[in-house]
Design a protein around this motif. Structure first.
Motif, PDB file in Angstrom:
ATOM      1  N   LYS A   1       0.830  -1.124  -0.042  1.00  0.00           N
ATOM      2  CA  LYS A   1      -0.071  -0.087  -0.103  1.00  0.00           C
ATOM      3  C   LYS A   1       0.816   1.288  -0.125  1.00  0.00           C
ATOM      4  O   LYS A   1       0.581   2.193  -0.551  1.00  0.00           O
ATOM      5  N   ALA A   2       1.917   1.209   0.479  1.00  0.00           N
ATOM      6  CA  ALA A   2       2.824   2.264   0.652  1.00  0.00           C
ATOM      7  C   ALA A   2       3.702   2.547  -0.658  1.00  0.00           C
ATOM      8  O   ALA A   2       4.469   3.300  -0.882  1.00  0.00           O
TER       9      ALA A   2
ATOM     10  N   PHE B   1      -8.303  -0.472 -10.323  1.00  0.00           N
ATOM     11  CA  PHE B   1      -7.675   0.104 -11.139  1.00  0.00           C
ATOM     12  C   PHE B   1      -8.073   1.836 -11.456  1.00  0.00           C
ATOM     13  O   PHE B   1      -7.461   2.542 -12.139  1.00  0.00           O
ATOM     14  N   HIS B   2      -9.037   2.364 -10.485  1.00  0.00           N
ATOM     15  CA  HIS B   2      -9.266   3.509 -10.426  1.00  0.00           C
ATOM     16  C   HIS B   2      -8.241   4.403  -9.559  1.00  0.00           C
ATOM     17  O   HIS B   2      -8.089   4.092  -8.769  1.00  0.00           O
TER      18      HIS B   2
ATOM     19  N   GLU C   1     -12.781   2.974   2.694  1.00  0.00           N
ATOM     20  CA  GLU C   1     -13.619   3.422   3.540  1.00  0.00           C
ATOM     21  C   GLU C   1     -13.989   2.285   4.610  1.00  0.00           C
ATOM     22  O   GLU C   1     -14.402   2.625   5.805  1.00  0.00           O
ATOM     23  N   THR C   2     -14.135   1.018   4.476  1.00  0.00           N
ATOM     24  CA  THR C   2     -14.384  -0.143   5.193  1.00  0.00           C
ATOM     25  C   THR C   2     -13.176   0.038   6.474  1.00  0.00           C
ATOM     26  O   THR C   2     -13.699  -0.257   7.667  1.00  0.00           O
ATOM     27  N   ILE C   3     -11.869   0.166   5.946  1.00  0.00           N
ATOM     28  CA  ILE C   3     -10.888   0.071   6.924  1.00  0.00           C
ATOM     29  C   ILE C   3     -11.127   1.110   7.767  1.00  0.00           C
ATOM     30  O   ILE C   3     -11.012   1.095   9.013  1.00  0.00           O
TER      31      ILE C   3
ATOM     32  N   GLY D   1      -3.563   3.589  -2.581  1.00  0.00           N
ATOM     33  CA  GLY D   1      -3.596   3.471  -1.011  1.00  0.00           C
ATOM     34  C   GLY D   1      -4.528   2.396  -0.592  1.00  0.00           C
ATOM     35  O   GLY D   1      -4.453   2.115   0.635  1.00  0.00           O
ATOM     36  N   SER D   2      -5.285   1.978  -1.276  1.00  0.00           N
ATOM     37  CA  SER D   2      -6.186   0.864  -0.902  1.00  0.00           C
ATOM     38  C   SER D   2      -5.863  -0.497  -1.612  1.00  0.00           C
ATOM     39  O   SER D   2      -5.049  -1.102  -1.316  1.00  0.00           O
ATOM     40  N   ASN D   3      -6.630  -0.469  -2.696  1.00  0.00           N
ATOM     41  CA  ASN D   3      -6.304  -1.839  -3.576  1.00  0.00           C
ATOM     42  C   ASN D   3      -5.698  -1.722  -4.930  1.00  0.00           C
ATOM     43  O   ASN D   3      -5.194  -2.726  -5.406  1.00  0.00           O
TER      44      ASN D   3
END
Lengths: 299, 532, 308
Positions: free
Chosen positions: B419-420, B445-446, C46-48, B451-453
Motif C-alpha cells: 500500500k505504501a 484500477f481507479h 472506507e471499510t478500513i 492507497g487501498s487496493n
C-alpha cells in the motif's frame, strides 16, 4: 572436591597446564568411538559446506530450474531426485548446509550466552536478584516466540543474522532456567565454599567453579537445540521470515516439500535426514565431550 | 450523473427484469429455484419423496479454514459465506451463469433508474417461527449501511419504503446497476429484526445464535473444530435431503483428503491442486472442479523506477511464461489468465489474448527503454504458493535480463508495504464473488483506490473515465461492452501481468449424491445424501 | 513454604502487567495495519476507516492499552477483533483441549525417556546405551509435521485403526501424543542419562555400594532422587511449552488447541485474542515454574532452606 583441585591448578599453573588439560581431554575423547564417529561426520559436513562451490556450481546446478524433470525420485543423474522446480536436491542440500549449520550454531550461541549469563547470575545470587531475573524470564517465556520472531525480523529488517537472532532470543528462557537449576545444585558444594575461603570473588567463582561444573546439562541442551534451531527456520520460512529464495536452506527445503509429502516424499525425506545426521553427530560428540570434560572420570 | 442515457438504459433493464421476472414466477410454484431445484427435486423423488424417508442423512464435510462470522453483515470470507448459504436467504441469488434469480423476492421491477419495487415471497418463516416481512428486509438493508464491510456498497441505497407486509421500494442515490448483484451476496442475507434487536440490546452481539430463513438452522460452533447445522422443517422451499450437516476444520490438505479416503468425512472442500491427484487416484472418490472467479496476477508498480515506463512493463509481460506457472504451481489444474478479471465474471473479455512468452521481444523493449544492460527489480510476496510462482518468475525473467530479488513478507507486512508503494512488483490474487464486473475494476484500477487496493498505482485519466462510465451505465449490454474495452486498454497499459485462473476443487465420496458444487457462486451441501 | 508460594503468586501480578504491556506494544509495532487486517483481503479504504473508528484504533496506543487494562481489571478480556467472540470463552474453550493433549504427550515422553535414560546411564557405552540414545535423538530431529502425517498415512489410511484427526474419543489422542511426546523425549532422556552419570560417581553412591546396598536400591533410592533436579526442570519446561500449544501438530491433526488459535490471532493482529492467550500462557508458565521450584524443595532439602 577433585574438581576444585583441578580448576585451582589451572588457575595457578597458567598456559602450560591449560594446554596439558586440553591434551588430556583430547586423549580421553579419542578413546570414545561414538564420539569420534560424530566428530568425523561433523568435520565432513563442515568440509562439504566449505567446498560446496567445488562440488556443485551455484548458478548452473543449485538454482537452475527445469520444470520438465520436476518432482523426480532419485536417479543416476540426480542422486537424491529433483524438487518442485526440477532442481537437484543433493546440490541444494550441499549448498544449504552453509546457511543451516551457521544458523544452528549462531542461534544457539546467542541464546546460550544471554540465557546462560542470566541463569547463572540468578542461581548464584539468589534472593531478590534471582526473583527479578526469573520474573523477567517468565515475561519473555510468555511472549509467543512467533510474535517475537516477526517483530525482531521486521524491526531489524530481513537478513540471515536477524533470523538467527530471532531464533536465538526465543530460547533464552529455557537456557536461563536450566543453567539456574544446575547452579543451584552446585553452588553449595564444598569446593565453592573452599574457593570463597581463599578469597575468590563472585565473578571468579562463577566463571571458574560454577560454570565448569554445570557443563553437563548445558552440553546436552546445546547439542539438541541446534536441531530445533534448524527446524524452526522451516517454520519461519513458511511464514515468510526465512532466507530469501532461491538460496537453499534445509529448513526451507523441508517446509517447501510439505505440500508434496504424500506424492513426492523425497522432497522432505532428504533434508530431514540431513538434519538428523547433523544432530546425531553433534550429540555423539557432545556426549563424548561431556564425559571427557568430567574430571571424576579420570582414571 | 449520466441522465441522458436514462431512457435507453431503463428500457434495457426493464427488458431484463421481464426475463428475470420469469424466474420469480416459476419459483412461486414452491421450488427453491435455479439449478438447485432440479437436482434437489429429482433426488427427492428417488429417495421416497418425503422428508422422513431421508431423515437420517447426516453429512460431514471437511474444510481447511474455520468460519469467522455468522452475522451476514459482518461476513467477508468464503468459509463463513458457505455456512451462511445454508442458514439464510437473500432477496436475490446468482444462477450458474451469474444471472439474477429471485430468492426471498417473488418479483421485482425497476420503476426508473433509481427506483426498484420488490414484492416479497409470503409465508417465509425464520428459524424462531416468526414470519419474514418487509420490515425485516428494511431493517437488514439499513443495518448494512451501518456495518463497516457492507457500507461501501450499501451507501448507494438512499431509502427503503415499506408499502405493505410483502411489498417495498428501494431508492438508490445514483444509478447503480450493481445493486441486484450486491443484494445477491451472502453478506446481504436477510436477518430478523426482532432477533437482532434483542441480541444487540445491551451492547451484546447478534451472531452467537444466528436466526435466518434458510433450509438449515444453527446448532453449534466449536472454533477451530467444527460447526453443525440441522434441517429446518418449516423451510419455505424444498425440504433439504440432509438432516444434519457438520463441517470439520481440517487445516492440512493432505490430512483432509485422507479423512475423505477413510470415510471420516463425506466431502473434502478446497483440496487444492496437489492433493486433487490423490482424490482422482481413488476410485471411491470423485473430484469436482471448476474455474474459480479469481485471477492471480503479478502487479507492477507503475509509479516507481523503470516500471513507470510502459515498455518495461510490457517487457515483463513478454518475459513471464504463464503456462509454465500453470503447469508447475497448479499442476496443470487451471488456465493462463488472458485478462484482468475472472473468466466467470460477466463482462470478461474472452477475445483478449495474454502476452505470449517472447524473450527477444522483451529484450528489444527493454533496450528501447534504455535498460538493455539489465535491470534489477524487487518482487514482494507472501505465502507458499506465491513463493513458488515468484521463483519461477525469477528464473524466467533472468533470461530476459531482469534480475529479480524476492522479498517474502508475512501477510500484514506485505499489505502495508504494498500500500505504501515500496515494491517494484508483487503477486496477489483477486476473487470477485459479487458477480458484478465493477468489483474487478474500480477497487483495483481507479486512481481513487490508490492507497487501498490499487497497488499498481495506476492513475490514467482515460481509464478512470471508462471505469466510472461503466460503473453507472444502466444499459446492461452496453455496460458489458464497456468492460471489455477497459480490459483491452488495460492490456496496453500493463499495470499487471495476469498469471492464471485456478480451479476450485472439492472431493467427495463417489456414492454421495446431491452435493451441489459451484466454483462461481459457492457450494451447497443441503441435498447431500446416500441412496441406501 | 506457604508464605513462599503466596509470595510467588503475588509476583505474578507485575509479571502479568509486564507481559501485557510488552505484547501490546510489540503488536502495535509489528508490521501490518490492524484495521486493514480485520477488514480482510481486498477491503476498501472506507471499510478500513470505519473499522478503525469502531475498534478505537485511531486512539494512541497507550490510551488503547490503558482502556484494555481497565477492562481487564473488571474481568473483561474483550472480544476478538476478528470474530467478535468473547476472548475468555474462546480461550477457555481451547485451553482444556491443549492441556489434555499436553498431559498425554508429556506422559509419553517421560515413559520413554526415564527408563532409557536410567538404563543408558547404568550401562554406559553398552549397546543399549547407544541404541537408546540414537532412538531418542531421532525423535527430536524428526519434524513433527512429517512424523504426524506418516502416522496418519500408516494408522488411518493403510490400517484404518485410528481417526486421522479431530478430538473425538481416546483414540484421537494417540497419534498427536506420540508425535509430541517423541519430540520431547530426547531431551529428557539425555538429561536423565547425564544427570545420572554425574550422580553415580558421587561419594555417597560409592559409600552406599560399599555398604552393600543392592544396586537396584542404590539407583532408585540414592542416585535417581539426586539426579532428578535438572530432569524435573526440563520436564517442567517441556510441559509448559506443550501447554502453550503445538501449532504444527495441531494443524496436522486438526486439533482445536491454543497453538493454532494463538498463531492465527498473531497473524491477523487480533490484539485482544493474542493478549488473552498471552495472559493464559503467563499464568500457566508461572504456575508450572512454581510447581517445579516446589518440587526442587521436596527433592533436595538444601534448596528448601532457601525458600523463605
Amino acid at each position: 572436591m577433585e574438581a576444585a583441585k583441578i580448576n585451582g591448578a589451572v588457575q595457578e599453573g597458567g598456559a602450560v597446564k591449560r594446554r596439558g588439560q586440553a591434551g588430556e581431554i583430547w586423549r580421553r575423547l579419542k578413546k570414545n568411538k561414538m564420539a569420534m564417529a560424530g566428530l568425523a561426520v561433523l568435520v565432513l559436513l563442515i568440509l562439504v559446506s566449505i567446498f560446496a562451490d567445488v562440488l556443485f556450481d551455484y548458478n548452473e546446478i543449485v538454482i537452475k530450474q527445469d520444470t520438465s524433470i520436476r518432482l523426480q525420485g532419485p536417479s543416476g543423474a540426480h542422486w537424491l531426485g529433483t524438487d518442485e522446480f526440477g532442481r537437484d536436491i543433493l546440490a541444494r542440500l550441499v549448498h544449504g548446509s552453509r546457511v543451516s549449520l551457521s544458523v544452528g550454531v549462531i542461534a544457539v550461541s546467542i541464546s546460550l550466552v544471554i540465557g546462560g549469563a542470566l541463569g547463572a547470575i540468578a542461581g548464584f545470587y539468589g534472593g531478590k536478584t534471582d526473583n527479578l531475573i526469573m520474573r523477567f524470564i517468565d515475561i519473555l517465556l510468555a511472549v509467543p516466540s512467533l510474535l517475537l520472531s516477526i517483530t525482531i525480523v521486521s524491526a531489524l529488517g530481513p537478513s540471515i543474522f536477524n533470523l538467527m537472532l530471532a531464533i536465538g532470543v526465543s530460547s533464552v528462557p529455557s537456557y536461563a532456567r536450566i543453567v539456574r537449576a544446575s547452579v543451584l545444585t552446585v553452588k553449595d558444594q564444598e569446593y565453592v565454599e573452599a574457593a570463597r575461603c581463599i578469597g575468590a570473588n563472585n565473578f571468579e567463582i562463577i566463571v571458574s567453579h560454577i560454570i565448569p561444573n554445570c557443563m553437563a546439562p548445558i552440553i546436552v541442551q546445546v547439542s539438541l537445540k541446534v536441531a530445533s534451531a534448524i527446524l524452526s527456520t522451516s517454520g519461519l520460512s513458511f511464514l515468510g521470515l526465512g532466507i530469501k529464495a532461491p538460496t537453499p536452506e534445509w529448513g526451507a527445503m523441508l517446509s517447501g516439500g510439505r505440500a508434496y509429502l504424500r506424492n513426492a516424499p523425497h522432497l522432505t525425506l532428504f533434508p530431514g535426514l540431513a538434519i538428523i545426521i547433523t544432530i546425531l553427530a553433534l550429540n555423539l560428540l557432545g556426549d563424548g565431550l561431556r564425559d571427557a570434560l568430567d574430571p571424576k572420570l579420570k582414571k | 450523473m449520466r441522465r441522458q442515457g436514462m431512457k435507453r438504459g431503463l428500457a434495457a433493464i426493464l427488458a431484463a427484469a421481464m426475463v428475470l421476472g420469469g424466474c420469480g414466477g416459476g419459483q412461486s410454484a414452491g421450488g427453491s429455484g435455479g439449478g438447485q431445484q432440479a437436482a434437489g427435486g429429482g433426488s427427492q423423488t428417488e429417495a421416497g419423496g418425503t422428508a422422513g424417508g431421508v431423515a437420517d442423512s447426516v453429512i460431514t464435510l471437511g474444510d481447511g479454514v474455520d468460519i469467522k462470522h455468522m452475522d451476514p453483515q459482518e461476513t467477508d470470507d468464503i468459509y463463513s459465506m458457505f455456512l451462511l448459504k445454508h442458514l439464510y436467504n437473500k432477496l436475490f441469488k446468482l444462477g450458474e451463469n451469474n444471472e439474477i434469480l429471485c430468492d426471498l423476492a417473488e418479483s421485482y421491477d425497476v420503476e426508473d433508474e433509481l427506483t426498484y419495487h420488490i414484492v416479497l415471497r409470503q409465508g417465509v418463516k425464520f428459524h424462531d417461527g416468526s414470519e419474514m416481512k418487509a420490515s425485516d428486509v428494511k431493517f437488514t438493508l439499513e443495518r448494512a449501511k451501518e456495518k463497516a464491510g457492507t457500507k461501501v456498497n450499501a451507501k448507494y441505497i438512499d431509502s427503503v419504503t415499506i408499502n405493505g407486509d410483502y411489498d417495498l421500494t428501494i431508492k438508490t442515490t445514483d444509478p447503480y446497476p450493481s445493486l441486484l448483484y450486491f443484494l445477491s451476496g451472502e453478506s446481504m442475507s436477510i436477518v430478523s429484526e426482532a432477533v437482532v434487536t434483542a441480541a444487540e440490546a445491551n451492547g451484546g452481539i447478534y451472531e452467537e445464535q444466528p436466526v435466518g430463513t434458510g433450509p438449515f438452522k444453527f446448532v453449534e460452533w466449536m472454533p477451530n473444530d467444527h460447526w453443525t447445522i440441522e434441517r429446518f422443517d418449516d423451510y419455505f422451499g424444498d425440504t433439504p435431503m440432509a438432516s444434519s450437516i457438520t463441517c470439520r476444520v481440517i487445516p492440512e490438505a493432505s490430512a483432509r483428503v485422507i479423512a475423505l479416503e477413510t470415510g471420516e468425512i463425506d466431502v473434502a472442500l478446497n483440496v487444492g491442486a496437489v492433493e486433487a491427484a490423490n482424490v482422482e487416484a481413488n476410485s471411491d472418490l470423485v473430484l469436482e472442479t471448476g474455474i474459480s472467479p479469481a485471477v492471480s496476477y503479478l502487479g507492477l508498480n507503475t509509479q516507481k523506477g523503470a516500471l513507470a515506463d510502459q515498455r518495461v512493463r510490457q517487457a515483463v509481460a513478454y518475459g513471464v511464461n504463464k503456462q509454465e506457472i500453470v503447469d508447475t504451481i497448479l499442476e496443470g489444474r487451471g488456465e493462463v489468465a488472458n485478462s484482468f478479471m475472472g473468466k466467470t465474471i460477466p463482462g470478461w473479455n474472452e477475445s483478449l489474448e495474454a502476452y505470449p512468452r517472447d524473450v527477444e521481444k522483451a529484450k528489444a523493449l527493454l533496450a528501447e527503454a534504455g535498460y538493455g544492460d539489465g535491470l534489477k527489480l524487487e518482487l514482494f510476496i507472501n505465502g507458499d504458493q506465491n513463493n513458488r510462482s515468484a521463483q519461477l518468475i525469477q528464473a524466467q525473467l533472468s533470461e530476459v535480463g531482469i534480475d529479480v530479488e524476492i522479498s517474502m513478507y508475512e501477510w500484514g507486512a506485505l499489505t502495508e508495504a504494498v500500500k505504501a508503494g515500496k515494491h517494484d512488483m508483487f503477486i496477489m490474487g483477486w476473487a470477485n464473488r459479487s458477480g458484478d464486473p465493477d468489483y474487478s475494476m474500480s477497487p483495483l484500477f481507479h486512481s481513487s483506490s490508490i492507497g487501498s487496493n490499487n497497488s499498481s498505482f495506476i492513475a490514467d485519466d482515460k481509464l478512470d473515465e471508462m471505469i466510472i462510465t461503466a460503473k453507472t451505465d444502466m444499459d446492461n449490454e452496453r455496460r458489458m461492452q464497456e468492460y471489455k474495452d477497459i480490459q483491452t486498454y488495460l492490456k496496453e497499459l500493463s499495470p499487471w501481468v495476469p498469471l492464471y485462473y485456478s480451479m476450485s476443487t472439492a472431493g467427495r465420496r463417489a456414492d454421495l449424491e446431491g452435493f451441489e458444487f459451484s466454483a462461481a457462486t459457492g457450494n451447497y451441501a443441503g441435498n447431500c445424501h446416500y441412496n441406501k | 513454604m506457604s508464605k513462599y508460594i503466596v509470595k510467588r503468586l503475588i509476583m505474578l501480578i507485575p509479571v502479568l502487567i509486564g507481559v501485557t504491556f510488552l505484547v501490546y506494544f510489540i503488536l502495535s509495532m509489528s508490521p501490518g495495519d490492524t484495521a486493514t487486517m480485520i477488514a480482510g483481503e481486498g477491503a476498501e479504504a472506507e471499510t478500513i476507516e470505519a473499522i478503525r473508528k469502531e475498534y478505537g484504533l485511531d486512539q494512541p496506543v497507550i490510551a488503547q492499552y490503558g482502556k484494555y487494562m481497565w477492562n481487564l481489571l473488571r474481568g473483561d478480556m474483550g472480544r476478538s477483533y476478528l470474530t467478535k467472540r468473547d476472548v475468555f470463552t474462546t480461550i477457555a474453550g481451547a485451553f482444556p483441549n491443549t492441556a489434555k493433549l499436553a498431559f498425554w504427550s508429556i506422559l509419553v515422553a517421560v515413559a520413554i525417556a526415564l527408563p532409557i535414560g536410567i538404563i543408558s546411564a547404568t550401562r554406559q557405552y553398552s549397546m543399549v546405551d547407544n541404541v537408546g540414545m540414537v532412538a531418542a535423538l531421532l525423535g527430536v530431529a524428526t519434524p513433527n509435521f512429517w512424523l504426524g502425517l506418516m502416522l496418519i498415512i500408516l494408522f488411518s489410511l493403510k490400517l484404518g485403526w485410528l481417526p486421522s484427526g479431530g478430538m473425538n474419543g481416546w483414540q484421537s489422542y494417540i497419534m498427536p501424543a506420540i508425535t509430541l511426546g517423541t519430540g520431547d523425549a530426547a531431551l529428557i532422556t539425555r538429561m536423565t542419562r547425564s544427570s545420572m552419570l554425574e550422580v553415580v560417581r558421587q561419594d555417597y553412591i560409592r559409600t552406599a555400594r560399599a555398604k552393600g546396598v543392592p544396586e537396584k536400591a542404590v539407583i532408585r533410592k540414592h542416585a535417581l532422587k539426586n539426579a532428578l533436579i535438572p530432569v524435573v526442570t526440563v520436564i517442567g519446561l517441556q510441559f509448559g511449552g506443550l501447554l502453550g500449544g503445538a501449532t504444527l501438530t495441531e494443524t496436522i491433526f486438526a486439533w482445536p488447541g491454543v497453538g493454532r488459535l494463538l498463531v492465527d490471532s498473531i497473524k491477523s493482529k487480533d490484539t485482544p485474542m493474542v493478549l488473552g492467550g498471552v495472559i493464559m500462557l503467563t499464568i500457566t508458565f508461572s504456575v508450572i515454574n512454581l510447581l517445579v521450584d516446589i518440587l526442587y524443595a521436596f527433592i533436595d532439602p538444601r534448596i528448601k532452606a532457601q525458600y523463605r
